[in-house]
Design an enzyme around this catalytic site. Structure first.
Site, PDB file in Angstrom:
ATOM      1  N   HIS A  72       2.144   1.496  -3.253  1.00 12.75           N
ATOM      2  CA  HIS A  72       1.537   2.509  -3.813  1.00 12.75           C
ATOM      3  C   HIS A  72       2.337   3.675  -3.850  1.00 12.75           C
ATOM      4  O   HIS A  72       1.897   4.854  -4.670  1.00 12.75           O
ATOM      5  CB  HIS A  72      -0.020   2.961  -3.395  1.00 12.75           C
ATOM      6  N   ASP A 120       0.705  -1.293  -0.074  1.00 12.43           N
ATOM      7  CA  ASP A 120       0.014  -0.110   0.022  1.00 12.43           C
ATOM      8  C   ASP A 120       1.000   1.132  -0.123  1.00 12.43           C
ATOM      9  O   ASP A 120       2.101   1.302  -0.525  1.00 12.43           O
ATOM     10  CB  ASP A 120      -0.943  -0.113   1.146  1.00 12.43           C
TER      11      ASP A 120
END
Ligand SMILES: *[C@@H]1O[C@H](CO)[C@@H](O)[C@H](O)[C@H]1NC(C)=O
Ligand SMILES: *[C@@H]1O[C@H](CO)[C@@H](O)[C@H](O)[C@H]1NC(C)=O
Ligand SMILES: *[C@@H]1O[C@H](CO)[C@@H](O)[C@H](O)[C@H]1NC(C)=O
Ligand SMILES: *[C@@H]1O[C@H](CO)[C@@H](O)[C@H](O)[C@H]1NC(C)=O
Ligand SMILES: *[C@@H]1O[C@H](CO)[C@@H](O)[C@H](O)[C@H]1NC(C)=O
Length: 282
Positions: A240, A217
């Protein structure tokens, strides 16, 4: 003769006095009943209470070994600088229900001159929680706890700590001034759900440096009111990337100001640095 003796005695006294005042007062959880492979929630809480009340700088020690810990909320203000040194490995309950839906498993708050150090690991044991995470489809899904909450800390340092397999975000920073993360290792499998590394909100002068963050993430995300944030020598990925926002979902959000990102490596990330905003809510 007499004068000489008293000067010598006085010098010795001064030496002892400065030695004592420079010494850190130690609070080893073992002395509070902590045993390897057992729950140390009570021992750590009691060691913290005594250390926080100490008028000289204090250090709480969790020695090498594996320990269990339930939800814990360690609060100041303390009477002097305080250091929690974790050399061991601390495990969260696997079953999320045993954390009673609290936002964060390990909380430190309202402290000036706090240090968390020691080279130890906080393992959220999130695998069971990720498997049963149905928050994408179920509005009343179980609330999952983050590994760490650092709130309203001033002049503090988090160093040499590993945060592993959090059930939710790994670290939440709120209302802090002058907080530095050094030599952190934050990791979870790329397939884990919603395990962002460090989320910062409403804080000033936060530094994240010489650290490795890979969770699948956001490595680092900045919420509203993040000011003078420095991200330096951080290895990020898989995940991310580094995110500014999301902003624009709620009214009265404070701006994000003064972000510096320098000499970072982003590998296997969907984005490098990105802005995340909600459209048309204002
Ligand atoms: C804490 O106590 C344990 C058990 O007595 C000992 O092994 C360890 O060295 C102590 N750690 C410190 C830093 O005093
Ligand atoms: C931290 O600093 C803020 C702003 O100066 C102050 O209001 C607050 O009392 C301080 N907190 C502690 C625990 O010292
Ligand atoms: C920030 O906190 C660190 C660690 O306590 C301290 O050494 C430093 O002086 C503080 N910086 C400022 C500008 O207060
Ligand atoms: C930049 O990052 C690399 C890799 O992490 C590190 O080896 C190097 O020392 C850093 N350079 C500076 C100027 O900090
Ligand atoms: C993010 O938004 C700010 C403010 O609108 C803008 O200055 C900046 O260039 C944007 N950055 C990226 C990476 O899009």
């Amino acid at each position: 003769m007499d004068t000489k003796l008293s000067i010598t005695t006085f010098t010795l006294f001064l030496f002892l006095a400065s030695y004592v005042s420079a010494q850190t007062n130690g609070f080893n959880v073992t002395k509070y009943g902590a045993l390897p492979n057992r729950d140390i929630t009570k021992a750590l809480t009691n060691a913290w209470k005594d250390a926080c009340g100490s008028r000289t700088p204090s250090k709480v020690v969790v020695p090498k070994g594996t320990y269990m810990l339930k939800q814990i909320d360690l609060k100041g203000p303390c009477k002097a600088p305080i250091n929690v040194q974790v050399d061991g490995k601390i495990l969260a309950p696997k079953n999320p229900k045993l954390l009673n839906g609290v936002d964060q498993w390990v909380k430190f708050g309202y402290i000036n001159f706090f240090t968390l150090s020691g080279g130890g690991t906080f393992d959220g044991q999130g695998e069971t929680a990720w498997k049963h995470n149905d928050c994408g489809t179920n509005k009343n899904c179980d609330r999952l706890s983050m590994n760490f909450g650092f709130a309203f800390l001033n002049n503090s340092i988090i160093q040499d700590i590993t945060s592993k397999d959090s059930k939710n975000f790994h670290v939440n920073v709120l209302g802090c001034n002058n907080l530095t993360f050094v030599n952190m290792n934050i990791n979870a499998p790329a397939t884990s759900l919603n395990t962002d590394g460090i989320h910062i909100g409403r804080s000033t002068q936060v530094v994240i440096t010489n650290s490795i963050i890979g969770t699948g993430d956001d490595c680092i995300s900045l919420g509203d009111g993040s000011k003078q944030i420095t991200i330096l020598n951080v290895r990020c990925g898989p995940g991310h990337g580094i995110s500014v926002g999301s902003l624009g979902k709620y009214p009265n959000e404070e701006p994000i100001e003064g972000l510096t990102v320098k000499n970072c490596t982003l590998k296997n990330t969907d984005n490098g640095l990105r802005n995340k905003t909600w459209l048309g809510q204002c």
